[in-house]
Design a protein around this motif. Sequence first.
Motif, short mmCIF file in Angstrom:
data_model
loop_
_atom_site.label_atom_id
_atom_site.label_comp_id
_atom_site.label_asym_id
_atom_site.label_seq_id
_atom_site.Cartn_x
_atom_site.Cartn_y
_atom_site.Cartn_z
N VAL A 22 0.84 -1.20 0.00
CA VAL A 22 0.00 0.00 0.00
C VAL A 22 0.88 1.25 0.00
O VAL A 22 1.65 1.47 0.94
N GLN A 77 -13.43 0.34 13.36
CA GLN A 77 -12.26 1.07 12.89
C GLN A 77 -12.20 2.46 13.54
O GLN A 77 -13.22 3.08 13.76
N ASP A 107 -3.29 7.83 -0.08
CA ASP A 107 -4.72 7.72 -0.38
C ASP A 107 -5.43 7.02 0.77
O ASP A 107 -5.24 5.82 0.99
N GLY A 109 -8.60 6.32 1.19
CA GLY A 109 -9.56 5.31 0.76
C GLY A 109 -8.90 3.97 0.49
O GLY A 109 -9.41 2.91 0.88
N ASP A 110 -7.75 3.99 -0.19
CA ASP A 110 -7.01 2.76 -0.45
C ASP A 110 -6.58 2.11 0.86
O ASP A 110 -6.68 0.89 1.02
N ALA A 112 -7.92 2.48 3.90
CA ALA A 112 -9.08 1.97 4.62
C ALA A 112 -9.51 0.61 4.06
O ALA A 112 -9.81 -0.32 4.80
N TYR A 113 -9.51 0.50 2.73
CA TYR A 113 -9.86 -0.76 2.08
C TYR A 113 -8.86 -1.86 2.44
O TYR A 113 -9.24 -2.97 2.81
N GLU A 114 -7.58 -1.57 2.33
CA GLU A 114 -6.54 -2.56 2.60
C GLU A 114 -6.54 -2.99 4.07
O GLU A 114 -6.35 -4.17 4.37
N ALA A 116 -9.17 -2.96 6.11
CA ALA A 116 -10.36 -3.80 6.31
C ALA A 116 -10.15 -5.19 5.71
O ALA A 116 -10.52 -6.20 6.32
N LEU A 117 -9.56 -5.25 4.54
CA LEU A 117 -9.29 -6.53 3.89
C LEU A 117 -8.31 -7.37 4.72
O LEU A 117 -8.54 -8.56 4.97
#
Length: 147
Positions: A22, A77, A107, A109-110, A112-114, A116-117
């Motif tokens: 990331v 989170q 980023d 958003g990136d 937060a996605y990573e 969570a994943l």
Amino acid sequence: MTHSAVATDSLTDALDGLVDRVPGAEVAVVLSPDGLLLGRSGHLADQLAEHLASLVSGLYALGQAAGRVCLAGGLRQVVVQMARSFVFVATTRGGAILTVRMSGDADVGDMAYEVALFAAQAERALPVYLEARTATGGTSGAHHWRP
């Protein structure tokens, strides 16, 4: 000095992979619900890992309290934005706490996605904390905020 209770190569490799994958991610740690450092990315110094674990323990407790007081359910989170950095704190389904520090120009958003994943997939390398799972969903004993 706090030492890792789950010092597995697979957990270190997974955290290193997250930081390397990331853009903007700098360090990552995983804690037990009571703040014990379970793992850290490989290039994170011991003293900084301990300081980050202490900070995250406090943020986690505040997030849990906010969920109880506001009747909002279990903590998923916490994101802290500072002038030059972000700190993401996320709980795994097994009750462990994942934290990633990233640069302020990355980023969000990136990340937060990573986060969570990773939190969803991390249970392969982490113990399950049943007490934490039941404690985050309940509201017994809390003083509830009502408008």
